[in-house]
Design a protein around this motif. Sequence first.
Motif, short mmCIF file in Angstrom:
data_model
loop_
_atom_site.label_atom_id
_atom_site.label_comp_id
_atom_site.label_asym_id
_atom_site.label_seq_id
_atom_site.Cartn_x
_atom_site.Cartn_y
_atom_site.Cartn_z
N LYS A 1 -1.06 0.71 13.09
CA LYS A 1 -1.82 1.87 12.62
C LYS A 1 -1.21 3.17 13.12
O LYS A 1 -1.10 4.15 12.37
CB LYS A 1 -3.28 1.75 13.07
CG LYS A 1 -4.05 0.65 12.36
CD LYS A 1 -5.47 0.55 12.87
CE LYS A 1 -6.25 -0.55 12.14
NZ LYS A 1 -7.64 -0.68 12.66
N MET B 1 2.23 3.75 11.22
CA MET B 1 2.06 4.16 9.83
C MET B 1 1.46 5.55 9.73
O MET B 1 1.82 6.35 8.85
CB MET B 1 1.17 3.15 9.10
CG MET B 1 1.76 1.75 9.00
SD MET B 1 3.38 1.70 8.16
CE MET B 1 2.91 2.11 6.49
N SER B 2 0.55 5.89 10.65
CA SER B 2 -0.04 7.22 10.65
C SER B 2 1.01 8.29 10.95
O SER B 2 1.04 9.35 10.31
CB SER B 2 -1.17 7.29 11.70
OG SER B 2 -1.71 8.59 11.78
N GLU C 1 6.24 12.26 6.69
CA GLU C 1 6.61 12.31 5.28
C GLU C 1 5.88 13.42 4.54
O GLU C 1 6.45 14.08 3.66
CB GLU C 1 6.36 10.95 4.63
CG GLU C 1 7.31 9.88 5.15
CD GLU C 1 7.00 8.48 4.63
OE1 GLU C 1 6.02 8.36 3.84
OE2 GLU C 1 7.70 7.52 5.00
N LYS C 2 4.62 13.66 4.89
CA LYS C 2 3.87 14.72 4.24
C LYS C 2 4.36 16.10 4.67
O LYS C 2 4.21 17.07 3.91
CB LYS C 2 2.38 14.57 4.55
CG LYS C 2 1.71 13.44 3.78
CD LYS C 2 0.24 13.33 4.11
CE LYS C 2 -0.43 12.22 3.30
NZ LYS C 2 -1.87 12.06 3.64
N TYR D 1 10.33 12.14 -0.38
CA TYR D 1 10.75 12.42 0.99
C TYR D 1 11.82 11.42 1.43
O TYR D 1 11.71 10.22 1.18
CB TYR D 1 9.57 12.34 1.95
CG TYR D 1 10.00 12.47 3.40
CD1 TYR D 1 10.23 13.71 3.97
CD2 TYR D 1 10.21 11.34 4.20
CE1 TYR D 1 10.64 13.85 5.28
CE2 TYR D 1 10.62 11.46 5.52
CZ TYR D 1 10.84 12.72 6.05
OH TYR D 1 11.27 12.83 7.34
N ASP E 1 3.31 8.68 7.97
CA ASP E 1 2.63 9.42 6.92
C ASP E 1 2.62 10.92 7.23
O ASP E 1 2.86 11.75 6.33
CB ASP E 1 1.19 8.91 6.78
CG ASP E 1 0.45 9.55 5.62
OD1 ASP E 1 0.92 9.42 4.49
OD2 ASP E 1 -0.60 10.18 5.85
N ARG E 2 2.40 11.26 8.50
CA ARG E 2 2.40 12.68 8.89
C ARG E 2 3.78 13.29 8.69
O ARG E 2 3.90 14.40 8.14
CB ARG E 2 2.00 12.80 10.36
CG ARG E 2 1.90 14.24 10.85
CD ARG E 2 1.78 14.32 12.34
NE ARG E 2 3.04 13.91 13.00
CZ ARG E 2 4.10 14.70 13.10
NH1 ARG E 2 4.10 15.92 12.58
NH2 ARG E 2 5.18 14.27 13.72
N ARG F 1 0.83 -1.21 0.00
CA ARG F 1 0.00 0.00 0.00
C ARG F 1 0.86 1.25 0.00
O ARG F 1 0.56 2.23 -0.69
CB ARG F 1 -0.94 -0.01 1.21
CG ARG F 1 -2.08 0.98 1.10
CD ARG F 1 -3.05 0.82 2.25
NE ARG F 1 -2.45 1.21 3.52
CZ ARG F 1 -3.12 1.26 4.67
NH1 ARG F 1 -4.39 0.89 4.69
NH2 ARG F 1 -2.53 1.63 5.79
N ASP F 2 1.96 1.20 0.76
CA ASP F 2 2.88 2.34 0.81
C ASP F 2 3.56 2.55 -0.53
O ASP F 2 3.73 3.70 -0.99
CB ASP F 2 3.92 2.09 1.90
CG ASP F 2 4.81 3.30 2.14
OD1 ASP F 2 4.29 4.38 2.45
OD2 ASP F 2 6.05 3.16 2.01
N GLN G 1 1.13 4.25 -2.86
CA GLN G 1 0.97 5.67 -2.57
C GLN G 1 2.19 6.49 -2.98
O GLN G 1 2.06 7.62 -3.46
CB GLN G 1 0.67 5.85 -1.07
CG GLN G 1 -0.68 5.29 -0.65
CD GLN G 1 -0.87 5.28 0.86
OE1 GLN G 1 0.07 5.47 1.63
NE2 GLN G 1 -2.10 5.06 1.29
N ASP G 2 3.38 5.90 -2.82
CA ASP G 2 4.61 6.63 -3.12
C ASP G 2 4.93 6.64 -4.62
O ASP G 2 5.36 7.66 -5.16
CB ASP G 2 5.80 6.00 -2.37
CG ASP G 2 5.75 6.29 -0.87
OD1 ASP G 2 4.94 7.14 -0.45
OD2 ASP G 2 6.51 5.64 -0.13
#
Length: 282
Positions: free
Chosen positions: A138, A141-142, A148-149, A210, A145-146, A101-102, A105-106
């Motif tokens: 969870k 990964m959350s 990296e964004k 990133y 994600d924060r 999934r990662d 998305q990447d």
Amino acid sequence: MFGFVAANPAMLTKERFARYKECYCGLCHALKDRYGFAAKLGLTYDMTFLVLLLNSLYEPAELHGEARCSAHPLSRRGYWQSEISDYAADMNVLLAYLNCRDDWQDDMNVLKLAEARALNSNAERILLMYPRQAAAVKAGMSELDRIEKSRVPAPDAAAAAFGGLMAELFVWKEDRWSGRLRALGMALGKFIYIMDACIDLRSDKRYYKYNPLLDLYGRIDEEERFREILEMLMADCVRSFDALPLVRDADILKNILCFGVWNKFNKHYNIKGAVPDGTRPL
């Protein structure tokens, strides 16, 4: 991000490497038996390490056998399993799902999206089976994600987020060893995250992705600086490892932590005299 925690066969005897291969094959059989052929596509060396580690600590009964498989259809190959192989298979599916999934998305990798969809129902079932591990996965990964964004270089925070995820996966059950296993999982998770960032740095820079180590890109002492960071992280791993009373397969586990984890780093930097890459298919 996975596949760094592998043995280096050049530093093992033929007999001990055979034992390692049989563990890997046992995990592969467990994946197929529990989740079908598609689950085998996400088989990782990292979870083979987990089987060996927990098997050495708890010393459950082992089932030994021989079988043909799709990867080796012409001859029967030995394997061994224990109840820990089943747990590692569950964690392997969960990590493979998240990794696919990662990647989607990447990189917008369509093949990874298809693989994630194939694993989705099994991953959801595993999340329900293991609420403690699910919560950690969870949360980790959350947080990743924060970070990296945000595009802000934060290697310590990012590594800690992935380390926290791995820490819970290393705890098979809550008992007297859970604290030490969490410490080892945390340390190894940090190492894996930073190692992955080192290997991907040039590619991430080229494609504007990133990477928490971008501030170190292009330094003359890049290789030495990264090795220094990774050696400090691995020292924490080894300290936690040495705190566990391991006997069975301790030599293979030490091979992985002392030699195998450097396979891809040495290959990436073309280090002369490096031991051969141990991550080839078994």
